[in-house]
Design a protein around this motif. Structure first.
Motif, PDB file in Angstrom:
ATOM      1  N   GLY A 263       0.846  -1.186   0.000  1.00  0.00           N
ATOM      2  CA  GLY A 263       0.000   0.000   0.000  1.00  0.00           C
ATOM      3  C   GLY A 263       0.878   1.230   0.000  1.00  0.00           C
ATOM      4  O   GLY A 263       0.740   2.129  -0.835  1.00  0.00           O
ATOM      5  N   VAL A 264       1.792   1.290   0.950  1.00  0.00           N
ATOM      6  CA  VAL A 264       2.912   2.223   0.916  1.00  0.00           C
ATOM      7  C   VAL A 264       4.088   1.474   1.525  1.00  0.00           C
ATOM      8  O   VAL A 264       3.963   0.775   2.532  1.00  0.00           O
ATOM      9  N   GLY A 265       5.248   1.615   0.887  1.00  0.00           N
ATOM     10  CA  GLY A 265       6.412   0.866   1.312  1.00  0.00           C
ATOM     11  C   GLY A 265       6.998   1.358   2.620  1.00  0.00           C
ATOM     12  O   GLY A 265       6.689   2.449   3.104  1.00  0.00           O
ATOM     13  N   ALA A 266       7.859   0.539   3.203  1.00  0.00           N
ATOM     14  CA  ALA A 266       8.487   0.877   4.476  1.00  0.00           C
ATOM     15  C   ALA A 266       9.311   2.159   4.344  1.00  0.00           C
ATOM     16  O   ALA A 266      10.086   2.319   3.403  1.00  0.00           O
TER      17      ALA A 266
ATOM     18  N   ASP B 188      10.677   2.935  11.086  1.00  0.00           N
ATOM     19  CA  ASP B 188      10.116   2.484   9.817  1.00  0.00           C
ATOM     20  C   ASP B 188       8.675   2.010  10.007  1.00  0.00           C
ATOM     21  O   ASP B 188       8.351   1.347  11.001  1.00  0.00           O
ATOM     22  N   HIS B 189       7.847   2.318   9.031  1.00  0.00           N
ATOM     23  CA  HIS B 189       6.470   1.853   9.036  1.00  0.00           C
ATOM     24  C   HIS B 189       5.991   1.710   7.597  1.00  0.00           C
ATOM     25  O   HIS B 189       6.608   2.227   6.669  1.00  0.00           O
ATOM     26  N   ARG B 190       4.920   0.981   7.420  1.00  0.00           N
ATOM     27  CA  ARG B 190       4.384   0.725   6.085  1.00  0.00           C
ATOM     28  C   ARG B 190       2.883   0.463   6.209  1.00  0.00           C
ATOM     29  O   ARG B 190       2.358   0.309   7.314  1.00  0.00           O
ATOM     30  N   VAL B 191       2.212   0.388   5.064  1.00  0.00           N
ATOM     31  CA  VAL B 191       0.814  -0.016   5.028  1.00  0.00           C
ATOM     32  C   VAL B 191       0.686  -1.184   4.063  1.00  0.00           C
ATOM     33  O   VAL B 191       1.122  -1.110   2.909  1.00  0.00           O
ATOM     34  N   VAL B 192       0.101  -2.267   4.557  1.00  0.00           N
ATOM     35  CA  VAL B 192      -0.196  -3.435   3.731  1.00  0.00           C
ATOM     36  C   VAL B 192      -1.587  -3.250   3.135  1.00  0.00           C
ATOM     37  O   VAL B 192      -2.545  -2.919   3.847  1.00  0.00           O
ATOM     38  N   SER B 193      -1.691  -3.450   1.840  1.00  0.00           N
ATOM     39  CA  SER B 193      -2.968  -3.253   1.161  1.00  0.00           C
ATOM     40  C   SER B 193      -4.045  -4.149   1.754  1.00  0.00           C
ATOM     41  O   SER B 193      -3.777  -5.310   2.088  1.00  0.00           O
ATOM     42  N   PRO B 194      -5.265  -3.636   1.876  1.00  0.00           N
ATOM     43  CA  PRO B 194      -6.357  -4.490   2.343  1.00  0.00           C
ATOM     44  C   PRO B 194      -6.655  -5.572   1.315  1.00  0.00           C
ATOM     45  O   PRO B 194      -6.327  -5.427   0.136  1.00  0.00           O
ATOM     46  N   PRO B 195      -7.277  -6.672   1.743  1.00  0.00           N
ATOM     47  CA  PRO B 195      -7.500  -7.795   0.823  1.00  0.00           C
ATOM     48  C   PRO B 195      -8.622  -7.526  -0.163  1.00  0.00           C
ATOM     49  O   PRO B 195      -9.556  -6.765   0.106  1.00  0.00           O
ATOM     50  N   GLY B 196      -8.508  -8.180  -1.316  1.00  0.00           N
ATOM     51  CA  GLY B 196      -9.581  -8.146  -2.300  1.00  0.00           C
ATOM     52  C   GLY B 196      -9.963  -6.743  -2.718  1.00  0.00           C
ATOM     53  O   GLY B 196      -9.110  -5.913  -3.042  1.00  0.00           O
ATOM     54  N   ALA B 197     -11.259  -6.459  -2.686  1.00  0.00           N
ATOM     55  CA  ALA B 197     -11.779  -5.155  -3.100  1.00  0.00           C
ATOM     56  C   ALA B 197     -12.049  -4.235  -1.919  1.00  0.00           C
ATOM     57  O   ALA B 197     -12.670  -3.177  -2.082  1.00  0.00           O
ATOM     58  N   VAL B 198     -11.583  -4.616  -0.729  1.00  0.00           N
ATOM     59  CA  VAL B 198     -11.770  -3.771   0.457  1.00  0.00           C
ATOM     60  C   VAL B 198     -10.961  -2.487   0.290  1.00  0.00           C
ATOM     61  O   VAL B 198      -9.792  -2.522  -0.112  1.00  0.00           O
ATOM     62  N   GLU B 199     -11.562  -1.347   0.613  1.00  0.00           N
ATOM     63  CA  GLU B 199     -10.862  -0.069   0.532  1.00  0.00           C
ATOM     64  C   GLU B 199     -10.544   0.432   1.936  1.00  0.00           C
ATOM     65  O   GLU B 199     -11.320   0.236   2.873  1.00  0.00           O
ATOM     66  N   ARG B 200      -9.382   1.070   2.065  1.00  0.00           N
ATOM     67  CA  ARG B 200      -8.975   1.681   3.327  1.00  0.00           C
ATOM     68  C   ARG B 200      -8.757   3.170   3.086  1.00  0.00           C
ATOM     69  O   ARG B 200      -8.178   3.562   2.061  1.00  0.00           O
ATOM     70  N   TYR B 201      -9.194   4.000   4.038  1.00  0.00           N
ATOM     71  CA  TYR B 201      -9.025   5.447   3.932  1.00  0.00           C
ATOM     72  C   TYR B 201      -8.244   5.951   5.148  1.00  0.00           C
ATOM     73  O   TYR B 201      -8.470   5.493   6.274  1.00  0.00           O
ATOM     74  N   SER B 202      -7.357   6.885   4.903  1.00  0.00           N
ATOM     75  CA  SER B 202      -6.613   7.482   6.008  1.00  0.00           C
ATOM     76  C   SER B 202      -6.271   8.923   5.664  1.00  0.00           C
ATOM     77  O   SER B 202      -6.258   9.321   4.492  1.00  0.00           O
ATOM     78  N   VAL B 203      -5.996   9.711   6.719  1.00  0.00           N
ATOM     79  CA  VAL B 203      -5.674  11.134   6.554  1.00  0.00           C
ATOM     80  C   VAL B 203      -4.487  11.454   7.461  1.00  0.00           C
ATOM     81  O   VAL B 203      -4.665  11.796   8.633  1.00  0.00           O
ATOM     82  N   PRO B 204      -3.260  11.340   6.955  1.00  0.00           N
ATOM     83  CA  PRO B 204      -2.112  11.759   7.754  1.00  0.00           C
ATOM     84  C   PRO B 204      -1.894  13.268   7.650  1.00  0.00           C
ATOM     85  O   PRO B 204      -2.078  13.868   6.577  1.00  0.00           O
ATOM     86  N   PHE B 205      -1.483  13.850   8.759  1.00  0.00           N
ATOM     87  CA  PHE B 205      -1.142  15.277   8.836  1.00  0.00           C
ATOM     88  C   PHE B 205       0.303  15.380   9.293  1.00  0.00           C
ATOM     89  O   PHE B 205       0.692  14.782  10.300  1.00  0.00           O
ATOM     90  N   PHE B 206       1.092  16.150   8.558  1.00  0.00           N
ATOM     91  CA  PHE B 206       2.524  16.287   8.836  1.00  0.00           C
ATOM     92  C   PHE B 206       2.800  17.703   9.339  1.00  0.00           C
ATOM     93  O   PHE B 206       2.472  18.687   8.661  1.00  0.00           O
ATOM     94  N   TYR B 207       3.411  17.772  10.517  1.00  0.00           N
ATOM     95  CA  TYR B 207       3.683  19.063  11.154  1.00  0.00           C
ATOM     96  C   TYR B 207       5.174  19.331  11.118  1.00  0.00           C
ATOM     97  O   TYR B 207       5.966  18.611  11.747  1.00  0.00           O
ATOM     98  N   ASN B 208       5.546  20.356  10.362  1.00  0.00           N
ATOM     99  CA  ASN B 208       6.959  20.654  10.143  1.00  0.00           C
ATOM    100  C   ASN B 208       7.207  22.162  10.163  1.00  0.00           C
ATOM    101  O   ASN B 208       6.287  22.954   9.967  1.00  0.00           O
ATOM    102  N   PRO B 209       8.455  22.589  10.375  1.00  0.00           N
ATOM    103  CA  PRO B 209       8.749  24.012  10.507  1.00  0.00           C
ATOM    104  C   PRO B 209       8.791  24.702   9.148  1.00  0.00           C
ATOM    105  O   PRO B 209       8.618  24.071   8.100  1.00  0.00           O
ATOM    106  N   ARG B 210       9.023  25.987   9.176  1.00  0.00           N
ATOM    107  CA  ARG B 210       9.146  26.724   7.920  1.00  0.00           C
ATOM    108  C   ARG B 210      10.305  26.137   7.109  1.00  0.00           C
ATOM    109  O   ARG B 210      11.245  25.537   7.655  1.00  0.00           O
TER     110      ARG B 210
END
Length: 336
Positions: A196-199, A255-277
């Motif tokens: 889903g997304v690599g390590a 390190d972290h990753r996301v493994v794709s859900p099986p079959g036709a199952v969909e997964r939704y997520s909303v990451p927010f990244f907080y960083n300086p100027r």
């Protein structure tokens, strides 16, 4: 690699305001950041209604006809904003089986001269789908709300290791670099890969992740990965590489990753990244904790820079080479 089920530390941010619980809160936060680099955050003040609305609109965006999504393709944006088609983002050089909408702070397009740092291109206007006008105000308010939570957490994190709580305030005060992704993982890839997304490690400061109930997030532990099941009402928080660098390896980016859900199952997520100027230079955080800091292990394939914008630009050009080639071809062979 093998995976197993785990439970991240659960940190209740509201306990920081309770004099009877504050010491224990700081101890728990310190341990989570030092030993794992990941935690579940509760007591953050974001309501269930807000999170439900954010996930509702995320699903609504990906339910739009493909033509409406492609109308806001990130290939249209020199600022790397907009929609990325399934398989068109890379992690570790391999395609991630997901599509997404990238949103940053809403700012005017910069005027970048030949002597200016090219990372200034990372600021600019977002692209919003005309068919879903309610998305813009909700996402921008979401960013503002989560930026306040993240900044409070950052201050408490510094306090927990015995450092000045305001050490990074100046770097974030003026134009923090905010970034939100709306992501869909559309089930299994026809190629059979489960990426889903690599390590990877996040290369900034703090990430706050809202995920639905499907699951798939995994965190490295030793030679394997541990499943991190969703926890209702909690954000998954992880530390980025620049906090590890700023503390000489005392705090951990994992390190972290996301493994794709099986079959036709969909997964939704909303990451927010907080960083300086973007032009903020990351310096070592002072404190007695440094006596126990192991130092930073440097990766020749992923050089990190003290100037935050250079790291951010490196990440975007690697993950979205087609956008870089279209708008910034001079950067493609040279950004390291």
């Amino acid at each position: 690699m093998p995976s197993a089920h785990t439970s991240l530390p659960v940190i209740n941010l509201s306990q920081a305001d309770d004099p009877t619980q504050r010491a224990d809160f700081l101890k728990q936060l310190h341990a989570a950041a030092r030993d794992t680099g990941f935690l579940h955050l509760t007591g953050h003040g974001i309501t269930d209604a807000e999170t439900a609305r954010m996930l509702e609109l995320t699903r609504a965006f990906f339910a739009l006809p493909e033509a409406d999504r492609l109308a806001v393709s990130n290939l249209n944006s020199p600022h790397f904003r907009g929609y990325t088609r399934i398989g068109h983002e890379l992690t570790g050089g391999a395609s991630d089986w997901r599509d997404q909408l990238d949103v940053g702070a809403e700012r005017p397009a910069p005027v970048v001269g030949p002597d200016d740092p090219p990372y200034l291109w990372l600021e600019g206007p977002n692209q919003w789908p005309q068919a879903l006008p309610e998305l813009r105000p909700v996402v921008l308010e979401w960013q503002s709300r989560l930026a306040a939570v993240a900044h409070r957490l950052l201050q408490e994190l510094l306090t927990s290791i015995g450092a000045p709580s305001d050490f990074f305030d100046e770097a974030f005060a003026d134009r923090p670099h905010l970034h939100t992704k709306l992501i869909r993982y559309p089930g299994s890839s026809p190629t059979g890969t489960d990426q889903g997304v690599g390590a990877h490690k996040d290369y900034g400061f703090l990430t706050l992740l809202l995920q639905d109930s499907v699951g798939g997030l995994q965190v490295r532990q030793g030679d394997g990965f541990l499943d991190v099941p969703p926890r209702p009402g909690a954000f998954v928080v992880n530390l980025g590489e620049l906090l590890e660098i700023a503390t000489e390896g005392y705090l951990v980016a994992t390190d972290h990753r996301v493994v794709s859900p099986p079959g036709a199952v969909e997964r939704y997520s909303v990451p927010f990244f907080y960083n300086p100027r973007l032009d903020a230079v990351v310096e070592t955080v002072p404190g007695e904790y440094l006596r126990s800091a192991p130092g930073v292990a440097h990766d020749a394939t992923n050089p990190l820079h003290a100037e935050y914008g250079r790291n951010e630009l490196k990440g975007w050009t690697r993950a979205h080479p087609a956008v870089a080639r279209r708008w910034h071809p001079e950067l493609v062979p040279s950004v390291t």
